[in-house]
Motif scaffolding. Structure first.
Motif, PDB file in Angstrom:
ATOM      1  N   ASP A 221     -20.764  20.034  37.297  1.00 24.06           N
ATOM      2  CA  ASP A 221     -19.420  19.890  36.734  1.00 24.06           C
ATOM      3  C   ASP A 221     -18.836  21.258  36.420  1.00 24.06           C
ATOM      4  N   ARG A 222     -17.630  21.495  36.893  1.00 24.78           N
ATOM      5  CA  ARG A 222     -16.926  22.729  36.577  1.00 24.78           C
ATOM      6  C   ARG A 222     -15.963  22.470  35.426  1.00 24.78           C
ATOM      7  N   PRO A 223     -15.757  23.447  34.539  1.00 19.30           N
ATOM      8  CA  PRO A 223     -14.909  23.233  33.358  1.00 19.30           C
ATOM      9  C   PRO A 223     -13.426  23.315  33.700  1.00 19.30           C
ATOM     10  N   ILE A 224     -12.944  22.309  34.415  1.00 20.94           N
ATOM     11  CA  ILE A 224     -11.565  22.311  34.895  1.00 20.94           C
ATOM     12  C   ILE A 224     -10.857  21.043  34.437  1.00 20.94           C
ATOM     13  N   ASP A 225      -9.698  21.216  33.793  1.00 23.13           N
ATOM     14  CA  ASP A 225      -8.848  20.091  33.427  1.00 23.13           C
ATOM     15  C   ASP A 225      -7.849  19.853  34.560  1.00 23.13           C
ATOM     16  N   PRO A 226      -7.581  18.594  34.928  1.00 23.89           N
ATOM     17  CA  PRO A 226      -6.691  18.334  36.063  1.00 23.89           C
ATOM     18  C   PRO A 226      -5.310  18.963  35.921  1.00 23.89           C
TER      19      PRO A 226
ATOM     20  N   ILE B 180     -17.932  27.915  28.261  1.00 25.99           N
ATOM     21  CA  ILE B 180     -17.148  26.689  28.314  1.00 25.99           C
ATOM     22  C   ILE B 180     -17.745  25.712  29.326  1.00 25.99           C
ATOM     23  N   ASP B 181     -18.089  24.517  28.846  1.00 25.65           N
ATOM     24  CA  ASP B 181     -18.498  23.446  29.749  1.00 25.65           C
ATOM     25  C   ASP B 181     -17.328  22.483  29.910  1.00 25.65           C
ATOM     26  N   LEU B 182     -17.511  21.436  30.706  1.00 24.92           N
ATOM     27  CA  LEU B 182     -16.415  20.519  30.973  1.00 24.92           C
ATOM     28  C   LEU B 182     -15.901  19.822  29.709  1.00 24.92           C
ATOM     29  N   PRO B 183     -16.770  19.295  28.829  1.00 22.20           N
ATOM     30  CA  PRO B 183     -16.240  18.658  27.620  1.00 22.20           C
ATOM     31  C   PRO B 183     -15.407  19.615  26.760  1.00 22.20           C
ATOM     32  N   THR B 184     -15.832  20.869  26.684  1.00 25.99           N
ATOM     33  CA  THR B 184     -15.076  21.824  25.883  1.00 25.99           C
ATOM     34  C   THR B 184     -13.734  22.142  26.534  1.00 25.99           C
ATOM     35  N   ALA B 185     -13.724  22.295  27.862  1.00 32.66           N
ATOM     36  CA  ALA B 185     -12.462  22.527  28.564  1.00 32.66           C
ATOM     37  C   ALA B 185     -11.498  21.361  28.363  1.00 32.66           C
ATOM     38  N   THR B 186     -12.042  20.149  28.411  1.00 33.72           N
ATOM     39  CA  THR B 186     -11.214  18.966  28.195  1.00 33.72           C
ATOM     40  C   THR B 186     -10.646  18.956  26.785  1.00 33.72           C
ATOM     41  N   ALA B 187     -11.470  19.370  25.811  1.00 35.97           N
ATOM     42  CA  ALA B 187     -11.012  19.421  24.427  1.00 35.97           C
ATOM     43  C   ALA B 187      -9.931  20.480  24.243  1.00 35.97           C
TER      44      ALA B 187
ATOM     45  N   GLY C 197     -18.823  33.091  15.707  1.00 28.22           N
ATOM     46  CA  GLY C 197     -20.080  33.816  15.768  1.00 28.22           C
ATOM     47  C   GLY C 197     -20.016  35.205  16.368  1.00 28.22           C
ATOM     48  N   GLY C 198     -18.812  35.824  16.365  1.00 32.59           N
ATOM     49  CA  GLY C 198     -18.709  37.189  16.852  1.00 32.59           C
ATOM     50  C   GLY C 198     -18.670  37.332  18.356  1.00 32.59           C
ATOM     51  N   ILE C 199     -18.466  36.232  19.082  1.00 35.08           N
ATOM     52  CA  ILE C 199     -18.353  36.254  20.544  1.00 35.08           C
ATOM     53  C   ILE C 199     -17.120  35.444  20.935  1.00 35.08           C
ATOM     54  N   PHE C 200     -16.275  36.019  21.779  1.00 33.76           N
ATOM     55  CA  PHE C 200     -15.091  35.285  22.220  1.00 33.76           C
ATOM     56  C   PHE C 200     -15.511  34.181  23.178  1.00 33.76           C
ATOM     57  N   SER C 201     -15.993  34.548  24.356  1.00 36.38           N
ATOM     58  CA  SER C 201     -16.524  33.561  25.296  1.00 36.38           C
ATOM     59  C   SER C 201     -17.176  34.270  26.467  1.00 36.38           C
ATOM     60  N   ALA C 202     -18.311  33.733  26.898  1.00 35.85           N
ATOM     61  CA  ALA C 202     -18.993  34.245  28.083  1.00 35.85           C
ATOM     62  C   ALA C 202     -18.483  33.589  29.354  1.00 35.85           C
ATOM     63  N   GLY C 203     -17.419  32.782  29.244  1.00 36.93           N
ATOM     64  CA  GLY C 203     -16.827  32.174  30.434  1.00 36.93           C
ATOM     65  C   GLY C 203     -17.420  30.823  30.761  1.00 36.93           C
ATOM     66  N   MET C 204     -17.606  30.553  32.028  1.00 43.83           N
ATOM     67  CA  MET C 204     -18.127  29.251  32.456  1.00 43.83           C
ATOM     68  C   MET C 204     -19.588  29.105  32.057  1.00 43.83           C
ATOM     69  N   ASP C 205     -19.936  27.931  31.575  1.00 39.34           N
ATOM     70  CA  ASP C 205     -21.312  27.633  31.215  1.00 39.34           C
ATOM     71  C   ASP C 205     -22.108  27.410  32.498  1.00 39.34           C
ATOM     72  N   LEU C 206     -22.793  28.448  32.947  1.00 38.68           N
ATOM     73  CA  LEU C 206     -23.514  28.376  34.214  1.00 38.68           C
ATOM     74  C   LEU C 206     -24.694  27.414  34.142  1.00 38.68           C
TER      75      LEU C 206
ATOM     76  N   ALA D   9     -24.792  24.567  32.408  1.00 37.52           N
ATOM     77  CA  ALA D   9     -24.232  23.229  32.599  1.00 37.52           C
ATOM     78  C   ALA D   9     -23.817  23.022  34.049  1.00 37.52           C
ATOM     79  N   TYR D  10     -23.256  24.070  34.657  1.00 42.80           N
ATOM     80  CA  TYR D  10     -22.814  23.975  36.046  1.00 42.80           C
ATOM     81  C   TYR D  10     -23.993  23.724  36.991  1.00 42.80           C
ATOM     82  N   THR D  11     -25.102  24.453  36.791  1.00 45.00           N
ATOM     83  CA  THR D  11     -26.254  24.278  37.684  1.00 45.00           C
ATOM     84  C   THR D  11     -26.944  22.945  37.456  1.00 45.00           C
ATOM     85  N   GLU D  12     -26.883  22.413  36.239  1.00 49.95           N
ATOM     86  CA  GLU D  12     -27.556  21.157  35.931  1.00 49.95           C
ATOM     87  C   GLU D  12     -26.754  19.934  36.390  1.00 49.95           C
TER      88      GLU D  12
END
Length: 261
Positions: free
Chosen positions: A80-85, A33-40, A63-72, A74-77
């Motif tokens: 932005d953390r995937p957080i909605d206010p 999950i990146d920030l745009p996806t969290a916002t969505a 695609g057979g995967i639930f989620s690997a969590g935070m998109d590291l 995107a975070y390192t680049e």
């Protein structure tokens, strides 16, 4: 089946009758999950809570995967953390929807992926699913609810081992611990979750939502105040048109027609 809106980046939102299906669709990032996806996700849950015709949500990953969590990546680049206010991490973990939501888990539910599942009310898992909080292996904390919700749901020492080692738990072990409601064959989790959602959606929406609220809130109520505190919710449902409709439908041997009032 029609989409509620044009699919936002990283998320597919589909209305299936009275059920809202939310599917993270970022296979190239293992549904991280990146920030745009969290916002969505947060926006879709806002729509879900506000739309009286939607009664249950199902959350899954493509695609057979639930989620690997935070998109590291995107975070390192971007930093932005995937957080909605309002709804918090991944658009859900701080403020889940007031209506029931079911996680349909295939493959990995790691880090924030596990925390999303923990924020849901029910979990259906493929037999090969894995759940874990590997944050300590990456110099991070499971601050999206993992350190808060897991110890409330399983014995303390089990939770402690999971968060200190970062080792994943199998679907079978999670079922033994009460974290998973049902285990199904790999690839069948979404279908089973939608079937369960349909059962819940057939029930009176006011009663379902009040029941969820009492179950979640009562854990913090003093024992001697529990019956008094639930009375406000009980009376609101008991005096509703839907309560009268439910009784009438039972006596008349017909399906109730819920009006959500």
């Amino acid at each position: 089946m029609t989409a509620t809106d044009a699919p936002p980046t990283g998320l597919q939102a589909e209305r299936r009758g009275s059920v809202l299906l939310l599917a993270v669709d970022r296979p190239e990032r293992r549904n991280a999950i990146d920030l745009p996806t969290a916002t969505a996700i947060a926006g879709a849950l806002d729509t879900f809570d506000a739309d009286e015709s939607l009664r249950v949500a199902v959350f899954t990953g493509r695609g057979g995967i639930f989620s690997a969590g935070m998109d590291l990546k995107a975070y390192t680049e971007t930093g932005d953390r995937p957080i909605d206010p309002a709804r918090g991490g991944f658009g859900i973990v701080r403020q889940p929807p007031r209506k029931p939501i079911i996680a349909a888990v295939e493959g990995a539910a790691l880090g924030g992926g596990f925390e999303i599942a923990l924020a849901c009310d029910l979990v259906i898992a493929g037999e090969g699913a894995r759940f874990g909080l590997p944050e300590v292996r990456r110099g991070l904390l499971a601050s999206g609810g993992g350190l808060l919700r897991l110890p409330a749901l399983v014995p303390r020492n089990i939770a402690m081992e999971a968060v200190l080692t970062g080792a994943p738990l199998t679907a079978r072990r999670c079922a033994e611990l009460g974290l998973v409601n049902r285990i199904v064959a790999d690839g069948a989790a979404l279908g089973a979750a939608l079937e369960l959602a349909a059962v819940i959606a057939d029930n009176a929406p006011l009663a379902v939502q009040a029941s969820k609220r009492i179950v979640l809130e009562a854990a913090d109520w003093p024992h001697e105040e529990q019956f008094d505190r639930q009375e406000a919710y009980v009376e609101q449902v008991r005096s509703s048109a839907d309560a009268r409709e439910g009784a009438a439908a039972f006596l008349e041997k017909r399906r109730p027609q819920w009006r959500n009032r």
